[in-house]
Enzyme design. Structure first.
Site: not given
Ligand code: ATP
Length: 892
Positions: A326, A634, A638
């Site tokens: 990630d 996480d 996943d």
């Molecule tokens: P990784 O998989 O590397 O941890 P990530 O944290 O960006 O990446 P996700 O948590 O799936 O992956 O988030 C995907 C997208 O969703 C983010 O790029 C962001 O634009 C949006 N996002 C993340 N957190 C929130 C939230 N709490 N509320 C709304 N949108 C969110």
């Protein structure tokens, strides 16, 4: 008690708690003392004495004991007592090794024990779930394993999968209203959450009504067996190999005995010598020492913040050829700060770092007041409304409680003078659709002071824009034309190219009584407001870790839910994305079969905007191409990919219980660099195991051969039984253990990953064992023959010299075992455990040789100084001769 029947306020009285404040520490202590910990009883462990006795159940040891007993009865008291003493010391050694292995495995279990958020003394704290008591107010969210029986007080899109209790694998939607009815089955108690079940969606708050064996789970699980100890592939191979080695050792011993008798030695002393030789030469303790080496390595990993949940993973770690990791939080710091805002074609910047809500807003070079710019103000307000994070001030520091992405939005709003308390005075949140990584959005339904209702959504901008039909532009709502869409996309790319993570905010008005059934309903036909771009700096150590992995033949692949441009920018900064490396997006992946992915996956270094289910496809494609894949994760979704990968890695801080349970490795600090450290340790542990296999087996070969050669040459016995047992004790004991603690050879991360199909004796190990063993046996016999031919009437003296030569040859050889190349490649003082082990073994040998009261026991006599030159010269040969010849060959 039918908790489901009660109204929540009655439950509060019944369990004597306070929903607002939770229990007090004092009350918790009282309840813990009265009702015990929240634990299911485990089957009892075998008792220590039995474990000790088990050390003697080995067949050859029993034969030796019987033989010794006979020799005792025949009057050989000293021999009998000495042999029994050595067997007992050996038993203790085995016993302590096993205890140590077991203890560290127990400690591991404790470290990976589940935790739970509970309200105590008025604030939320994280505690071990075993410390829960009835009356505790707890909160849980998607991915959590429920740790007691709970009456649900509050739920938002809450779904729980209860197959552990009911066998039904479809999740149940949970509610809070009381249910009436006589015999409502567990599956129908929709306002209860039961121990052992799993939250698959949404979140909730509840009060604990039963713990430990009083829970529904406790009632069906009479006595839970403690988790089975898993055996690693190497241990299995060694067990099979052990059987072969035992047979070979027994056959050779039998030949020695037979030859001895044929050469005229008396049957009884040949028998005792044979049995002693068999006991010494059979590597029965090998699997136990391997376990100790594994668990010692595992403890070192804990120091490096990696917890191994499944022992076999330690071995697989050394074979990893791809790490799929990630980005957010693992490669980056997950400390987000909004630096740019965009709305209606205008960009603003904000100053300030971290979570400190102190910063100014700029339009170009000019300072502006956000409350004067309507669209900016709305962007900030809605970003705070659709948000669950909190920023708390602790003395001078500001700490985040919640998700970092949301925290950044709270801070940017606070910099404009907006606070949650302020908004709470005006707005009521009627409903929440929590964030999930598949939708990549979160929404709330809000009512303002005038009774107007609307939906506020925030999430990935490229998703939100697809769900929007209009946009706020120049303070007016306008149709989202292709031109305006292009403008927004341009802005997203511009922010992404600066490695900023972007979150978009949108809204729509609702009628006074308009019902919103689900998130699909809520998150369509939106009005796009704007973007907030936040930095999430890379962790400083990751770049080097990626480089080291590359040198070790391990490819790093970034898998992220983030935007493609942001992902690309960060992957480039970290040296993950090489020139010409491919980047693939989730939507392309969705349309690809595993076979199609296999064709391109070798060139892909970044997967962006992926959903968790895509991860499984990536694992499969890589595995089909022959890779050993480490995969991080996480969330609940996943788990399948974590399970399917060869090394499933879960995040210790942000990881859910479900992800952790599926994983074989947990990163306590969520850090990518920790994976590299664990792989290095994994490689090292395997090499250490090879080191002592080599040492022990070469020693055993030497011991057998010296006797075999002597019998072939019609010589007297070069070693008496007690000496053979002693050598075995001294070599099997401390030095072998110290090899298990050895540091990695400098280049362990400069080699390609190990082939998982490689046998125990691969890479020349078999040759090393046989050749060194041959030489150790040879020089021992040579020492014996030289001295014996000089003084044929003093057999005991020759035997003492042979004994000293054998011990010294092994103790010198142990240093050679530290390197795959030669003894000259390593500084012997790097491993001080080994130095001390060898010194103490030498001192023990000298005591046995020179201490008069022990001389009759060990059949030894004082060795003259002159003969020590002979002993040392000969015992150095096996190690230095071959090392020198290798050096010579390399030069030639
Ligand atoms: P990784 O998989 O590397 O941890 P990530 O944290 O960006 O990446 P996700 O948590 O799936 O992956 O988030 C995907 C997208 O969703 C983010 O790029 C962001 O634009 C949006 N996002 C993340 N957190 C929130 C939230 N709490 N509320 C709304 N949108 C969110």
């Amino acid at each position: 008690m039918k908790w489901y029947e009660l109204r929540t306020e009655d439950v509060e009285k019944q369990v004597n708690t306070n929903y607002e404040k939770g229990l007090t520490t004092k009350e918790v202590k009282k309840r813990l003392e009265q009702f015990g910990f929240n634990e299911l009883k485990e089957a009892e462990k075998p008792n220590m004495f039995l474990l000790f006795l088990a050390q003697f159940k080995d067949f050859m040891v029993l034969v030796l004991l019987a033989a010794t007993l006979i020799s005792g009865l025949l009057g050989e008291y000293i021999d009998a007592i000495a042999i029994i003493a050595i067997i007992i010391i050996n038993g203790f050694l085995g016993f302590f090794q096993e205890r140590k292995a077991e203890k560290s495995l127990d400690a591991l279990k404790e470290l990976s024990a589940p935790q739970v958020m509970v309200k105590r003394d008025g604030s939320w704290v994280k505690i071990a779930s075993s410390e829960l008591v009835v009356g505790d107010v707890v909160k849980f969210a998607s991915g959590d394993r429920i740790s007691a029986d709970i009456r649900i007080l509050n739920s938002s899109s809450l779904e729980i999968e209860e197959s552990a209790l009911t066998g039904e694998s479809l999740p149940v939607q949970k509610k809070t209203n009381s249910i009436s009815g006589q015999d409502v089955g567990i599956g129908d108690q929709e306002n209860m959450a039961f121990m052992g079940t799993m939250v698959t969606r949404g979140s909730g708050v509840g009060v604990v009504v039963a713990t430990g064996m009083n829970t529904a789970m406790g009632q069906i699980a009479d006595l839970l067996q403690s988790a089975e100890t898993m055996i690693t592939p190497l241990q299995r191979k060694l067990e099979q190999l052990g059987k072969i080695l035992i047979t070979v050792a027994l056959i050779l011993t039998a030949i020695v005995v037979l030859l001895g008798v044929l050469q005229g030695h008396d049957v009884y002393s040949m028998f005792l010598a044979g049995v002693s030789l068999a006991v010494a030469a059979i590597p029965e303790g090998l699997p136990a020492i391997v376990t100790v080496a594994l668990s010692l390595g595992v403890q070192r990993m804990i120091k490096n913040n990696a917890i191994v949940r499944k022992l076999p993973a330690v071995e697989t770690l050394g074979c990893a050829s791809v790490i799929c990791s990630d980005k957010t939080g693992t490669m980056t710091q997950n400390k987000m700060t909004v630096t740019h805002l965009w709305s209606g074609g205008k960009t603003w910047t904000v100053s300030g770092t971290g979570y400190e809500p102190d910063g100014r807003f700029y339009e170009g070079e000019d300072i502006i007041q956000p409350k004067d710019v309507k669209s900016l103000h709305q962007l900030l307000t809605f970003g705070l409304l659709c948000n669950n994070a909190d920023i708390r001030q602790k003395k001078k520091d500001f700490a985040l409680d919640g998700d970092p992405t949301e925290g950044a939005l709270v801070v940017s709003a606070m910099k404009a003078g907006l606070t949650r308390t302020l908004l709470q005075e005006q707005f009521v949140i009627e409903k929440e659709f929590p964030f999930d990584s598949n939708r990549k959005m979160m929404s709330v339904i809000v009512r303002d002071p005038n009774g107007k209702r609307f939906v506020v959504t925030k999430g990935a901008p490229d998703v939100l824009i697809q769900n929007s039909e209009s946009i706020l532009w120049d303070h007016k709502q306008q149709f989202l034309s292709t031109r305006l869409k292009d403008e927004v996309e341009g802005a997203i790319e511009e922010l992404g190219a600066q490695a900023l993570r972007t979150i978009a905010v949108a809204f729509k008005a609702l009628g006074p009584s308009e019902t919103v059934y689900n998130e699909i309903d809520a998150e369509k036909n939106l009005i796009f407001i704007g973007l907030q771009g936040m930095i999430d700096p890379p962790r400083p150590e990751v770049k080097l870790a990626v480089k080291e992995c590359k040198e070790a033949g391990i490819r790093t692949v970034m898998i992220t839910g983030d935007h493609i441009i942001t992902a690309k920018a960060i992957a480039t900064q970290l040296g993950i994305l090489p020139l010409g490396g491919k980047v693939v997006e989730g939507k392309e992946l969705a349309n690809m079969s595993v076979e199609e992915l296999e064709d391109i996956v070798e060139d892909v270094y970044v997967f962006a905007r992926v959903s968790p289910e895509h991860k499984l496809k990536i694992v499969k494609a890589l595995q089909n191409n022959g890779h050993i894949v480490a995969m991080t994760g996480d969330g609940v979704n996943d788990a399948p990919a974590i399970k399917a990968s060869d090394i499933g890695i879960a995040m210790g801080i942000t990881g859910t219980d479900v992800a952790k349970e599926a994983s074989s490795l947990v990163l306590l600090d969520d850090n990518f660099a920790t994976i590299k450290a664990a792989i290095k340790e994994g490689r090292n542990i395997y090499e250490n195991i090879r080191k002592f296999i080599r040492y022990l087996l070469a020693s055993n070969v030497g011991e057998i051969l010296v006797m075999l050669f002597a019998m072939l040459l019609a010589l007297p016995l070069p070693l008496v039984p007690i000496q053979i047992l002693w050598v075995n004790l001294v070599t099997d004991g401390l030095p072998a253990m110290a090899l298990g603690l050895d540091q990695a050879e400098g280049d362990v991360m400069k080699r390609a990953p190990r082939n998982p199909r490689e046998g125990v004796f691969a890479r020349g190990l078999a040759w090393k064992i046989v050749s060194r063993g041959f030489l150790i046996g040879g020089v021992t016999l040579a020492a014996f023959m030289i001295v014996y031919s000089n003084q044929p009437d003093n057999l005991m003296y020759a035997q003492t010299v042979a004994f000293a030569t054998l011990v010294m040859a092994q103790l010198i050889h142990v240093f050679d075992c530290r390197s795959d190349r030669s003894i000259f490649h390593r500084n012997p003082f790097e491993n001080m455990y080994l130095v001390f082990a060898v010194i103490s073994s030498i001192i023990l040998m000298l005591i046995v040789i020179y201490y008069p009261p022990l001389q009759p026991v060990f059949h030894t006599t004082d060795i003259m100084l002159r003969d020590w030159l002979l002993i040392l010269g000969l015992s150095a040969i096996p190690t230095f001769l071959l090392a020198g010849s290798m050096l010579f060959r390399r030069r030639a």
